[in-house]
Each structure stands twice: as structure tokens, then as C-alpha cells.
Design an enzyme around this catalytic site. Structure first.
Site, short mmCIF file in Angstrom:
data_model
loop_
_atom_site.label_atom_id
_atom_site.label_comp_id
_atom_site.label_asym_id
_atom_site.label_seq_id
_atom_site.Cartn_x
_atom_site.Cartn_y
_atom_site.Cartn_z
N LYS A 1 46.70 41.75 21.75
CA LYS A 1 46.79 40.45 21.00
C LYS A 1 47.87 40.19 20.04
O LYS A 1 48.05 41.14 19.08
CB LYS A 1 45.45 40.45 19.84
CG LYS A 1 44.18 40.36 20.75
CD LYS A 1 44.05 38.82 21.78
CE LYS A 1 42.76 38.70 22.35
NZ LYS A 1 42.63 37.30 22.89
N ASP B 1 48.66 38.48 24.58
CA ASP B 1 48.03 36.99 24.48
C ASP B 1 48.44 36.91 22.77
O ASP B 1 47.93 37.44 21.80
CB ASP B 1 46.53 37.43 24.51
CG ASP B 1 45.94 36.17 24.39
OD1 ASP B 1 46.22 35.00 24.13
OD2 ASP B 1 44.41 35.99 24.72
N GLU C 1 49.50 35.17 27.43
CA GLU C 1 48.62 34.35 27.35
C GLU C 1 48.74 33.41 26.38
O GLU C 1 49.22 33.89 25.22
CB GLU C 1 47.05 35.02 27.24
CG GLU C 1 46.31 34.63 28.49
CD GLU C 1 45.18 35.46 28.09
OE1 GLU C 1 44.32 35.06 27.25
OE2 GLU C 1 44.79 36.63 29.03
N ASP D 1 45.26 29.82 28.34
CA ASP D 1 43.89 30.07 28.06
C ASP D 1 43.27 28.97 27.37
O ASP D 1 42.43 28.32 27.81
CB ASP D 1 43.84 31.57 27.43
CG ASP D 1 42.33 31.84 27.07
OD1 ASP D 1 41.24 30.92 27.23
OD2 ASP D 1 42.00 32.90 26.59
N LYS E 1 37.04 31.25 31.51
CA LYS E 1 35.92 31.85 31.12
C LYS E 1 34.63 31.06 31.28
O LYS E 1 34.58 29.85 31.11
CB LYS E 1 36.17 31.94 29.40
CG LYS E 1 37.28 32.96 29.23
CD LYS E 1 37.67 32.92 27.68
CE LYS E 1 39.05 33.76 27.65
NZ LYS E 1 39.41 33.52 26.12
MG MG Z 1 43.34 34.65 25.64
#
Ligand code: MG
Length: 342
Positions: A154, A178, A204, A229, A251
Site C-alpha cells: 500500500k 496500490d 492499483e 479498483d 470485489k
Molecule cells: Mg485496491
């Protein structure tokens, strides 16, 4: 069909920090659908980012409960009835729909992936997510996951690029990053050019959710493939993202269920996009619902059972990065010893 709800409170092993904020306790909702002596299980993990709360999940499920009818196989009819009283509420809808799939699979004695005609030998490996951390904490967290084949880091906070360099110095596997919407388009391009030599597989959501032209700007200048995303929420987003990104992260809590996720996968393919299947902070129950479609994906980020300290469900594989689809009927999930509520 009878529907019952319970709060499913779970904790991550470490405080989980991303560009949107930090959390360690998660109030998910367990959905149990009973019909004809069988029980199907589902889980909702409400997304604060998309404006969902546990209270809204409960409210939506209570609104839908009287309209479920008495035929768990009638997915299209159930969808139409539920839509006629309340639309949206992705996490609540996903929980309900996965419980129906679990029930149908148990009734027929087959796992859901088999019911969908998929080939489990095509399931890719899953990455493991490394949340934001200060350098010392990052080193400790990295120690725990050095033997995973793929890590998603991240980014989007102070010192993030330096942290990534430290990770690369110790980690030989595949790396993804991401930014969770943290960058402006020009900052994103600068950051991605700076980290390219580290061998990064994809990035991402570099820019804010609504900045579709920003995604395109980054994609045209980035040496690293760009995935959406937060910007890939509904089926209608796919056409808007076409030509602007290289791939999307789907997701089940965003799509509202297995069937809508499959539609989005095929729509993305039609536009030449790659597909990652990811997750919110979910137990093995929610993860295994998404995993049923894993053979259709290029990348997986189904790592929740590694991030949680108290997953009440079992059956998830212990081999790192491996999402093994089992022969157990339905979603293939069992309660862990002592975890089953009365
Ligand atoms: Mg993500």
C-alpha cells in the site's frame, strides 16, 4: 426461506493502514438462509469508503427478507423481487447471494465453482497485502510474509517509496502496489517512473475514484500497468474504464454477488482488460465466495484469512498464496472448532 443475521466481529492481526485510513476491528454481518433443512451462509463486509455501515447492511437485509420467496434456485426472479423493493447495498446483497449459492451447492452436493463449470487448475496464486507502516514496523511485517510468492504494498503516504525500496532489497517475489486514490495524475506518473526499476507488476488506483481521465493520463505515461479498483464499482463502470486502464480489481462486496462479478469479468474481457479478484477485510467465508470465480482471473488478492487474528471459519488453504478450491459442497466453508454461534 428464512433469513437470520448475526454480527461477525473480526480483528486484523495488525492495525491495517491504507491511504483511506486505519482500522483493526471490523463489524461484518453473517447471513444464514435456512430452507428445506439446509443452511446457506453468507457474509457482508460493509465498505465505509462506499458509504456503507453495519446498520445499513442489517436494514437492507431486513427489507429484502420477506421477498426471498421459496425457491433458492430462482436467482433471476429473486434479483427482480429484491430490486423492486431496494437497490444497491453491495455488501448486503453479496451476503444474501453467496448464502443462496452456498445453499444450492449443498443441496446438489457440488462446490459452486463446479456448478459454474470452471476449471480449478486455472486458479492463479494470490498476493499478500502489506498495509502502510513506519520503516521499523514494515520490516517486522515483512519478516512474516517473506515466503509469500507475491506481495501488494500500500502506497500513498509519507516515506512510501523509500519503504518500497527497502522491501525490494529483501524480497525476491513479485511486487504490486496500490495507492488507494492517494495521488494526483502527475504525482502518480512521477512515483511510478521512480519505482519502475524495482520491478513492479502493476499499480492499483493511482488517482481519485471519479478521475477517469486521470487514470488515462497515468496509463499513457506509466511504465507500469494501471488497474482500477475504487473506480470499478458497477457493471456500468466497465465501459467507462475501457481504454483508460489495463485491468480492474473486482470485489464481491462491490459487485453485490457472484453472478454480477462474473458479468463484470466478462465485460472487462470484452474490452481487453485484465482482471484481478480482491476482497475487503473478510473471513474465509466471504473470500471463498469470491474464490469460486478465481479460475477466471489473471490476479488474485484473496488474503483476508492471513490478515485476520480471529477468522471463525476454516477450510482456507495454509500453503502461502495458494487459493485451493475444494470439493466440499457450496462455498466449502466450515466453522472452526468452538467458533459456531448457538
Ligand atoms: Mg485496491
Amino acid at each position: 426461506m428464512q433469513l437470520r443475521l448475526e454480527t461477525l466481529t473480526v480483528h486484523s492481526r495488525h492495525p491495517f493502514r491504507i491511504a483511506h485510513g486505519t482500522k483493526q476491528e471490523y463489524a461484518n454481518t453473517l447471513v444464514r438462509i435456512e430452507h428445506d433443512g439446509l443452511e446457506g451462509l453468507g457474509e457482508a463486509s460493509p465498505s465505509h469508503y462506499y458509504g456503507e455501515t453495519p446498520e445499513m447492511v442489517a436494514e437492507a437485509l431486513k427489507t429484502w427478507a420477506p421477498h426471498l420467496g421459496n425457491d433458492p434456485f430462482a436467482f433471476d426472479e429473486i434479483d427482480a423481487r429484491l430490486d423492486s423493493v431496494l437497490q444497491g447495498h453491495g455488501a448486503a446483497r453479496a451476503a444474501l447471494e453467496m448464502a443462496l449459492h452456498d445453499w444450492v451447492g449443498k443441496k446438489l452436493g457440488v462446490p459452486v465453482w463446479k456448478l459454474l463449470g470452471l476449471d480449478r487448475s486455472r486458479t492463479p496464486l494470490s498476493c499478500m497485502t502489506l498495509g502502510m507502516a513506519d520503516p521499523d514496523e514494515m520490516e517486522r511485517k515483512l519478516d512474516e510474509i517473506l515466503d509469500f510468492p507475491m506481495i501488494k504494498v500500500k502506497l500513498g503516504g509519507p516515506g512510501d517509496i523509500e519503504n518500497l525500496r527497502r522491501i525490494r532489497a529483501r524480497y525476491r517475489g513479485k511486487l504490486q502496489v496500490d495507492a488507494n486514490t492517494a495521488w494526483t495524475p502527475s504525482d502518480a506518473v512521477r512515483a511510478l517512473r521512480a519505482i519502475e526499476p524495482l520491478g513492479i507488476e502493476l499499480v492499483e488506483q493511482p488517482v481519485p475514484r471519479g478521475d477517469l481521465d486521470g487514470l488515462k493520463f497515468v496509463r499513457e505515461r506509466s511504465p507500469i500497468p494501471v488497474f482500477a479498483d475504487e473506480s470499478a464499482h458497477h457493471l456500468s463502470d466497465i465501459g467507462l474504464l475501457a481504454g483508460r486502464v489495463d485491468g480492474i480489481n473486482l470485489k464481491i462486496m462491490k459487485t453485490g454477488g457472484i453472478r454480477e462479478m462474473r458479468r463484470m469479468i466478462h465485460a472487462a474481457r470484452a474490452h481487453g482488460m485484465q482482471v484481478m479478484l480482491g476482497s475487503m477485510i473478510e473471513t474465509s467465508l466471504g473470500l471463498s465466495a469470491a474464490a469460486q470465480l478465481a479460475p477466471l482471473a489473471d490476479y488474485l488478492d484473496l488474503d483476508g484469512h492471513w490478515l485476520l487474528a480471529d477468522d471463525p471459519f476454516d477450510g482456507a488453504p495454509r500453503e502461502k498464496g495458494v487459493i485451493a478450491l475444494s470439493d466440499a459442497p457450496g462455498l466449502g466453508v466450515k466453522w472452526r472448532e468452538g467458533a459456531r454461534p448457538a
